[in-house]
Design a protein around this motif. Sequence first.
Motif, PDB file in Angstrom:
ATOM      1  N   MET A 108       0.834  -1.175   0.000  1.00  0.00           N
ATOM      2  CA  MET A 108       0.000   0.000   0.000  1.00  0.00           C
ATOM      3  C   MET A 108       0.877   1.235   0.000  1.00  0.00           C
ATOM      4  O   MET A 108       1.648   1.455   0.905  1.00  0.00           O
ATOM      5  N   GLY A 109       0.728   2.031  -1.000  1.00  0.00           N
ATOM      6  CA  GLY A 109       1.518   3.241  -1.109  1.00  0.00           C
ATOM      7  C   GLY A 109       0.699   4.480  -0.843  1.00  0.00           C
ATOM      8  O   GLY A 109       0.203   4.694   0.244  1.00  0.00           O
ATOM      9  N   ARG A 110       0.524   5.253  -1.877  1.00  0.00           N
ATOM     10  CA  ARG A 110      -0.145   6.542  -1.741  1.00  0.00           C
ATOM     11  C   ARG A 110      -1.480   6.540  -2.494  1.00  0.00           C
ATOM     12  O   ARG A 110      -1.803   7.485  -3.196  1.00  0.00           O
ATOM     13  N   GLU A 111      -2.254   5.478  -2.345  1.00  0.00           N
ATOM     14  CA  GLU A 111      -3.509   5.343  -3.062  1.00  0.00           C
ATOM     15  C   GLU A 111      -4.649   6.108  -2.394  1.00  0.00           C
ATOM     16  O   GLU A 111      -4.616   6.396  -1.215  1.00  0.00           O
ATOM     17  N   THR A 112      -5.664   6.386  -3.180  1.00  0.00           N
ATOM     18  CA  THR A 112      -6.876   7.038  -2.695  1.00  0.00           C
ATOM     19  C   THR A 112      -7.809   5.991  -2.106  1.00  0.00           C
ATOM     20  O   THR A 112      -7.991   4.913  -2.673  1.00  0.00           O
ATOM     21  N   LEU A 113      -8.393   6.299  -0.957  1.00  0.00           N
ATOM     22  CA  LEU A 113      -9.401   5.436  -0.337  1.00  0.00           C
ATOM     23  C   LEU A 113     -10.764   5.870  -0.853  1.00  0.00           C
ATOM     24  O   LEU A 113     -11.145   7.036  -0.715  1.00  0.00           O
ATOM     25  N   SER A 114     -11.495   4.947  -1.470  1.00  0.00           N
ATOM     26  CA  SER A 114     -12.836   5.221  -1.987  1.00  0.00           C
ATOM     27  C   SER A 114     -13.861   4.514  -1.119  1.00  0.00           C
ATOM     28  O   SER A 114     -13.749   3.307  -0.874  1.00  0.00           O
ATOM     29  N   VAL A 115     -14.855   5.255  -0.656  1.00  0.00           N
ATOM     30  CA  VAL A 115     -15.880   4.713   0.236  1.00  0.00           C
ATOM     31  C   VAL A 115     -17.258   5.056  -0.333  1.00  0.00           C
ATOM     32  O   VAL A 115     -17.545   6.213  -0.646  1.00  0.00           O
ATOM     33  N   ASP A 116     -18.094   4.040  -0.457  1.00  0.00           N
ATOM     34  CA  ASP A 116     -19.479   4.208  -0.919  1.00  0.00           C
ATOM     35  C   ASP A 116     -20.321   3.226  -0.106  1.00  0.00           C
ATOM     36  O   ASP A 116     -20.251   2.012  -0.339  1.00  0.00           O
ATOM     37  N   LEU A 117     -21.045   3.726   0.891  1.00  0.00           N
ATOM     38  CA  LEU A 117     -21.753   2.859   1.838  1.00  0.00           C
ATOM     39  C   LEU A 117     -23.206   3.255   2.011  1.00  0.00           C
ATOM     40  O   LEU A 117     -23.551   4.432   2.008  1.00  0.00           O
ATOM     41  N   ARG A 118     -24.041   2.242   2.219  1.00  0.00           N
ATOM     42  CA  ARG A 118     -25.429   2.452   2.611  1.00  0.00           C
ATOM     43  C   ARG A 118     -25.773   1.447   3.699  1.00  0.00           C
ATOM     44  O   ARG A 118     -25.447   0.268   3.587  1.00  0.00           O
ATOM     45  N   LEU A 119     -26.385   1.946   4.741  1.00  0.00           N
ATOM     46  CA  LEU A 119     -26.715   1.114   5.888  1.00  0.00           C
ATOM     47  C   LEU A 119     -27.983   1.668   6.532  1.00  0.00           C
ATOM     48  O   LEU A 119     -28.125   2.879   6.679  1.00  0.00           O
ATOM     49  N   ALA A 120     -28.890   0.795   6.897  1.00  0.00           N
ATOM     50  CA  ALA A 120     -30.103   1.219   7.602  1.00  0.00           C
ATOM     51  C   ALA A 120     -30.311   0.308   8.799  1.00  0.00           C
ATOM     52  O   ALA A 120     -30.099  -0.902   8.716  1.00  0.00           O
ATOM     53  N   ARG A 121     -30.683   0.883   9.911  1.00  0.00           N
ATOM     54  CA  ARG A 121     -31.009   0.115  11.113  1.00  0.00           C
ATOM     55  C   ARG A 121     -32.477  -0.281  11.054  1.00  0.00           C
ATOM     56  O   ARG A 121     -33.307   0.474  10.535  1.00  0.00           O
ATOM     57  N   PRO A 122     -32.807  -1.450  11.599  1.00  0.00           N
ATOM     58  CA  PRO A 122     -34.217  -1.872  11.611  1.00  0.00           C
ATOM     59  C   PRO A 122     -35.096  -0.809  12.276  1.00  0.00           C
ATOM     60  O   PRO A 122     -34.696  -0.171  13.241  1.00  0.00           O
ATOM     61  N   GLY A 123     -36.261  -0.629  11.716  1.00  0.00           N
ATOM     62  CA  GLY A 123     -37.190   0.352  12.269  1.00  0.00           C
ATOM     63  C   GLY A 123     -36.973   1.752  11.729  1.00  0.00           C
ATOM     64  O   GLY A 123     -37.684   2.678  12.092  1.00  0.00           O
ATOM     65  N   GLY A 124     -35.963   1.917  10.893  1.00  0.00           N
ATOM     66  CA  GLY A 124     -35.714   3.219  10.285  1.00  0.00           C
ATOM     67  C   GLY A 124     -35.149   4.272  11.228  1.00  0.00           C
ATOM     68  O   GLY A 124     -35.172   5.452  10.918  1.00  0.00           O
ATOM     69  N   SER A 125     -34.630   3.852  12.396  1.00  0.00           N
ATOM     70  CA  SER A 125     -34.122   4.826  13.360  1.00  0.00           C
ATOM     71  C   SER A 125     -32.814   5.467  12.902  1.00  0.00           C
ATOM     72  O   SER A 125     -32.443   6.536  13.387  1.00  0.00           O
ATOM     73  N   PHE A 126     -32.106   4.818  11.977  1.00  0.00           N
ATOM     74  CA  PHE A 126     -30.837   5.368  11.494  1.00  0.00           C
ATOM     75  C   PHE A 126     -30.621   4.911  10.069  1.00  0.00           C
ATOM     76  O   PHE A 126     -30.802   3.745   9.734  1.00  0.00           O
ATOM     77  N   ARG A 127     -30.237   5.846   9.229  1.00  0.00           N
ATOM     78  CA  ARG A 127     -29.906   5.519   7.841  1.00  0.00           C
ATOM     79  C   ARG A 127     -28.633   6.268   7.477  1.00  0.00           C
ATOM     80  O   ARG A 127     -28.510   7.465   7.717  1.00  0.00           O
ATOM     81  N   LEU A 128     -27.686   5.533   6.906  1.00  0.00           N
ATOM     82  CA  LEU A 128     -26.416   6.107   6.487  1.00  0.00           C
ATOM     83  C   LEU A 128     -26.265   5.902   4.991  1.00  0.00           C
ATOM     84  O   LEU A 128     -26.430   4.789   4.489  1.00  0.00           O
ATOM     85  N   ASP A 129     -25.996   6.975   4.277  1.00  0.00           N
ATOM     86  CA  ASP A 129     -25.750   6.925   2.838  1.00  0.00           C
ATOM     87  C   ASP A 129     -24.605   7.886   2.577  1.00  0.00           C
ATOM     88  O   ASP A 129     -24.782   9.104   2.626  1.00  0.00           O
ATOM     89  N   VAL A 130     -23.404   7.337   2.361  1.00  0.00           N
ATOM     90  CA  VAL A 130     -22.228   8.186   2.252  1.00  0.00           C
ATOM     91  C   VAL A 130     -21.339   7.725   1.108  1.00  0.00           C
ATOM     92  O   VAL A 130     -21.218   6.523   0.846  1.00  0.00           O
ATOM     93  N   GLN A 131     -20.755   8.699   0.417  1.00  0.00           N
ATOM     94  CA  GLN A 131     -19.826   8.400  -0.653  1.00  0.00           C
ATOM     95  C   GLN A 131     -18.758   9.486  -0.646  1.00  0.00           C
ATOM     96  O   GLN A 131     -19.068  10.678  -0.662  1.00  0.00           O
ATOM     97  N   PHE A 132     -17.479   9.060  -0.580  1.00  0.00           N
ATOM     98  CA  PHE A 132     -16.388  10.032  -0.607  1.00  0.00           C
ATOM     99  C   PHE A 132     -15.093   9.339  -1.001  1.00  0.00           C
ATOM    100  O   PHE A 132     -14.988   8.113  -0.970  1.00  0.00           O
ATOM    101  N   GLU A 133     -14.115  10.140  -1.373  1.00  0.00           N
ATOM    102  CA  GLU A 133     -12.769   9.658  -1.658  1.00  0.00           C
ATOM    103  C   GLU A 133     -11.803  10.422  -0.773  1.00  0.00           C
ATOM    104  O   GLU A 133     -11.959  11.624  -0.566  1.00  0.00           O
TER     105      GLU A 133
END
Length: 163
Positions: free
Chosen positions: A1-26
Amino acid sequence: MGRETLSVDLRLARPGGSFRLDVQFEVPPGITVLFGPSGSGKSTVLAAIAGLLRPDEGRIALGDDVWLERNTGRDRPIHERRVALVFQSLALFPHMTVAQNIGFGLEMLGKPKGEISETVDRMLALVETAGLETPGDEVAAALHAEAEQIIGEATEDHGAVVG
């Protein structure tokens, strides 16, 4: 691992809709700060990157090295990701002195001893300014709660604790 870019694209929801995460970044190589209000998902994102949590959907890659890709089933094991995650507690080492706790992160970063000593002295002076009479040679396990909080903040402010 050198000097690479970290790419993140995530979606997560907790049961019951109490929490929802939708994130995308580099994240380019270097130091990056992930910030937001309490409960916004910062620790969840970091746990997913480290492999401690699997999102419902998403992809995490460091350069061309795909760590997680939910639609293909790719999920690199935690120990192969070479990611360190320090949890949000104050994380003082109880067997170390206050001064050793403050300097620990700088030591791990390979900073010169003179710079570590200077930073530790400066942080101890700030602790005393905050109204605590906590000598640098006192073992962290002996601190009372208020002192532990202030010492924990001193270590976080100067690179000893990230999380």
